[in-house]
Scaffold this motif. Structure first.
Motif, PDB file in Angstrom:
ATOM      1  N   ASP A  44       1.738  -2.328   6.103  1.00  0.00           N
ATOM      2  CA  ASP A  44       0.718  -2.626   5.091  1.00  0.00           C
ATOM      3  C   ASP A  44       1.421  -3.295   3.911  1.00  0.00           C
ATOM      4  OD1 ASP A  44      -1.246  -2.739   3.165  1.00  0.00           O
ATOM      5  OD2 ASP A  44      -1.927  -0.672   3.441  1.00  0.00           O
ATOM      6  N   TYR A  45       1.568  -4.620   3.999  1.00  0.00           N
ATOM      7  CA  TYR A  45       2.303  -5.328   2.955  1.00  0.00           C
ATOM      8  C   TYR A  45       1.507  -5.419   1.659  1.00  0.00           C
ATOM      9  CZ  TYR A  45       6.014  -6.535   6.184  1.00  0.00           C
ATOM     10  OH  TYR A  45       7.072  -6.464   7.050  1.00  0.00           O
ATOM     11  N   GLU A  46       0.203  -5.340   1.732  1.00  0.00           N
ATOM     12  CA  GLU A  46      -0.595  -5.339   0.505  1.00  0.00           C
ATOM     13  C   GLU A  46      -0.274  -4.103  -0.325  1.00  0.00           C
ATOM     14  OE1 GLU A  46      -5.198  -5.994  -1.018  1.00  0.00           O
ATOM     15  OE2 GLU A  46      -4.812  -5.526   1.101  1.00  0.00           O
ATOM     16  N   ALA A  47      -0.205  -2.940   0.332  1.00  0.00           N
ATOM     17  CA  ALA A  47       0.138  -1.705  -0.376  1.00  0.00           C
ATOM     18  C   ALA A  47       1.585  -1.742  -0.856  1.00  0.00           C
ATOM     19  CB  ALA A  47      -0.083  -0.500   0.538  1.00  0.00           C
ATOM     20  N   LEU A  48       2.478  -2.258  -0.020  1.00  0.00           N
ATOM     21  CA  LEU A  48       3.885  -2.316  -0.396  1.00  0.00           C
ATOM     22  C   LEU A  48       4.089  -3.187  -1.631  1.00  0.00           C
ATOM     23  CD1 LEU A  48       6.839  -2.707   2.062  1.00  0.00           C
ATOM     24  CD2 LEU A  48       6.773  -4.068  -0.013  1.00  0.00           C
ATOM     25  N   LEU A  49       3.450  -4.349  -1.649  1.00  0.00           N
ATOM     26  CA  LEU A  49       3.574  -5.229  -2.807  1.00  0.00           C
ATOM     27  C   LEU A  49       2.871  -4.645  -4.020  1.00  0.00           C
ATOM     28  CD1 LEU A  49       2.989  -8.634  -0.993  1.00  0.00           C
ATOM     29  CD2 LEU A  49       5.122  -7.845  -2.020  1.00  0.00           C
ATOM     30  N   GLY A  50       1.740  -3.995  -3.787  1.00  0.00           N
ATOM     31  CA  GLY A  50       1.025  -3.371  -4.896  1.00  0.00           C
ATOM     32  C   GLY A  50       1.849  -2.306  -5.586  1.00  0.00           C
ATOM     33  N   SER A  51       2.614  -1.550  -4.803  1.00  0.00           N
ATOM     34  CA  SER A  51       3.461  -0.514  -5.396  1.00  0.00           C
ATOM     35  C   SER A  51       4.572  -1.106  -6.245  1.00  0.00           C
ATOM     36  CB  SER A  51       4.061   0.363  -4.290  1.00  0.00           C
ATOM     37  OG  SER A  51       4.970  -0.376  -3.490  1.00  0.00           O
ATOM     38  N   ALA A  52       4.882  -2.402  -6.001  1.00  0.00           N
ATOM     39  CA  ALA A  52       5.889  -3.102  -6.799  1.00  0.00           C
ATOM     40  C   ALA A  52       5.256  -3.891  -7.932  1.00  0.00           C
ATOM     41  CB  ALA A  52       6.701  -4.038  -5.907  1.00  0.00           C
ATOM     42  N   GLY A  53       3.950  -3.734  -8.118  1.00  0.00           N
ATOM     43  CA  GLY A  53       3.252  -4.432  -9.196  1.00  0.00           C
ATOM     44  C   GLY A  53       2.934  -5.882  -8.890  1.00  0.00           C
ATOM     45  N   LEU A  54       3.018  -6.266  -7.627  1.00  0.00           N
ATOM     46  CA  LEU A  54       2.749  -7.653  -7.237  1.00  0.00           C
ATOM     47  C   LEU A  54       1.331  -7.729  -6.676  1.00  0.00           C
ATOM     48  CD1 LEU A  54       6.171  -8.510  -5.559  1.00  0.00           C
ATOM     49  CD2 LEU A  54       5.414  -9.001  -7.888  1.00  0.00           C
ATOM     50  N   VAL A  55       0.401  -7.982  -7.568  1.00  0.00           N
ATOM     51  CA  VAL A  55      -1.019  -8.030  -7.222  1.00  0.00           C
ATOM     52  C   VAL A  55      -1.588  -9.330  -7.782  1.00  0.00           C
ATOM     53  CG1 VAL A  55      -3.268  -6.927  -7.475  1.00  0.00           C
ATOM     54  CG2 VAL A  55      -1.200  -5.517  -7.310  1.00  0.00           C
ATOM     55  N   ASP A  56      -2.298 -10.079  -6.944  1.00  0.00           N
ATOM     56  CA  ASP A  56      -2.871 -11.344  -7.393  1.00  0.00           C
ATOM     57  C   ASP A  56      -4.002 -11.699  -6.424  1.00  0.00           C
ATOM     58  OD1 ASP A  56      -3.088 -14.441  -7.466  1.00  0.00           O
ATOM     59  OD2 ASP A  56      -1.795 -13.992  -9.188  1.00  0.00           O
ATOM     60  N   PRO A  57      -5.142 -12.177  -6.928  1.00  0.00           N
ATOM     61  CA  PRO A  57      -6.256 -12.497  -6.021  1.00  0.00           C
ATOM     62  C   PRO A  57      -5.950 -13.640  -5.066  1.00  0.00           C
ATOM     63  CG  PRO A  57      -6.707 -13.250  -8.264  1.00  0.00           C
ATOM     64  CD  PRO A  57      -5.501 -12.377  -8.347  1.00  0.00           C
ATOM     65  N   ARG A  58      -4.894 -14.394  -5.316  1.00  0.00           N
ATOM     66  CA  ARG A  58      -4.528 -15.505  -4.424  1.00  0.00           C
ATOM     67  C   ARG A  58      -3.713 -15.024  -3.224  1.00  0.00           C
ATOM     68  NH1 ARG A  58      -1.866 -19.008  -9.131  1.00  0.00           N
ATOM     69  NH2 ARG A  58      -1.185 -16.866  -9.598  1.00  0.00           N
ATOM     70  N   LEU A  59      -3.353 -13.755  -3.201  1.00  0.00           N
ATOM     71  CA  LEU A  59      -2.634 -13.196  -2.062  1.00  0.00           C
ATOM     72  C   LEU A  59      -3.632 -12.793  -0.983  1.00  0.00           C
ATOM     73  CD1 LEU A  59      -0.026 -10.890  -3.867  1.00  0.00           C
ATOM     74  CD2 LEU A  59       0.258 -13.262  -3.127  1.00  0.00           C
ATOM     75  N   ARG A  60      -3.418 -13.234   0.236  1.00  0.00           N
ATOM     76  CA  ARG A  60      -4.297 -12.919   1.354  1.00  0.00           C
ATOM     77  C   ARG A  60      -3.467 -12.224   2.435  1.00  0.00           C
ATOM     78  NH1 ARG A  60      -8.444 -16.767   0.332  1.00  0.00           N
ATOM     79  NH2 ARG A  60      -8.389 -17.008  -1.942  1.00  0.00           N
ATOM     80  N   PHE A  61      -4.052 -11.244   3.100  1.00  0.00           N
ATOM     81  CA  PHE A  61      -3.293 -10.441   4.057  1.00  0.00           C
ATOM     82  C   PHE A  61      -3.997 -10.436   5.412  1.00  0.00           C
ATOM     83  CE2 PHE A  61      -2.304  -8.976  -0.166  1.00  0.00           C
ATOM     84  CZ  PHE A  61      -0.917  -8.867  -0.144  1.00  0.00           C
TER      85      PHE A  61
END
Length: 285
Positions: A44-61
């Motif tokens: 779950d790379y969305e959760a992994l990146l989110g835990s690192a503060g990397l959140v952006d609506p342009r990210l698609r999973f």
């Protein structure tokens, strides 16, 4: 006019590198992008990146639809889903320089394919060498590999004028195989000589190992046979011959690499190959 770029990043076991890769996209000075991250490992790379503060609506999973299907299958999943006019490839352990997309978009107005020089780095992100550094220039399809002698996933392309799908039957050289598909409808590419793409050399890289890489040899041989047989319909004979000539030199370099590496431990394949290309003196347009 829509000038959005879909960046395609397949991910398999990329937990240690993906944050740096994604951050390099977030740092782009050109804002009109989507990053399509395709998990090929169930992560779950969305959760992994989110835990690192990397959140952006342009990210698609997305998911590849299996486990370990390979980068080509994962990239094809994204290519079937995106609707943007432009696309780019970014591996999950590489990075874009901040101005890569900003430099590429104006060139795409005139050229269906844009390549950039590489900053080749170690796993510790130490600079090793540049590939393709020099003046900005138009390259005929026959000359592309003689300048971009390493990988070909640094390209950005206009999907309306040049398009294809990755070949999942090949274990290596899939970036060049895909590029040959694009060259069926595009006779030239535009090369940006500024190193705008960080290419990380992994210790397990097929082309940087201690022994001659059987997979690389097999894939290069397959591509050479395809070119010689006219497999890429639409690619002019003289253009295909330029790529074929590169592959012949590269296969010769593969055959000699093990001995060269024994004599010069740590020798990069690019440093081994480049003098052989210069000696072959393939004319560039």
């Amino acid at each position: 006019m829509d000038q959005t770029i879909a960046i395609i990043t397949p991910a398999f076991g990329a937990e240690k590198t993906i944050a740096s890769t994604v951050q390099s996209v977030l740092n782009q000075t050109y804002p009109h992008w989507q990053l399509w991250l395709i998990a090929d490992d169930g992560q779950d790379y969305e959760a992994l990146l989110g835990s690192a503060g990397l959140v952006d609506p342009r990210l698609r999973f997305l998911a590849s639809g299996g486990l370990g299907r390979g980068a080509s299958a994962a990239r094809n999943v994204a290519l079937a889903a995106i609707t943007t006019p432009y696309a780019a490839i970014l591996d999950a352990d590489d990075r874009f320089k901040p101005n890569k997309l900003e430099r590429a978009v104006p060139a795409l107005a005139e050229h269906p394919i844009v390549s950039t020089a590489l900053d080749v780095m170690s796993e510790q992100l130490a600079h090793l060498r540049y590939v393709g550094r020099g003046p900005d220039r138009v390259l005929g399809s026959s000359a592309h590999k003689w300048v971009n002698l390493s990988m070909d996933s640094m390209i950005v392309w206009d999907r309306r004028r040049a398009n294809g799908r990755y070949d999942p039957t090949m274990s290596n050289m899939t970036d060049l195989e895909f590029l040959l598909q694009l060259f069926r409808t595009s006779r030239t590419s535009f090369h940006l000589g500024e190193p705008l793409h960080d290419y990380v050399k992994r210790s397990g890289s097929m082309s940087n190992g201690k022994n001659v890489a059987a997979g690389m040899v097999a894939s290069k041989t397959t591509l050479l046979r395809r070119l010689e047989s006219g497999y890429y319909e639409g690619l002019r004979d003289e253009d295909g011959e330029g790529v074929a000539a590169f592959l012949r030199v590269s296969l010769e370099a593969e055959a000699q690499y093990e001995a060269a590496l024994a004599a010069h431990p740590g020798l990069l394949f690019e440093d081994h190959l480049e003098p052989m290309l210069l000696e072959a003196r393939e004319p560039l347009p």
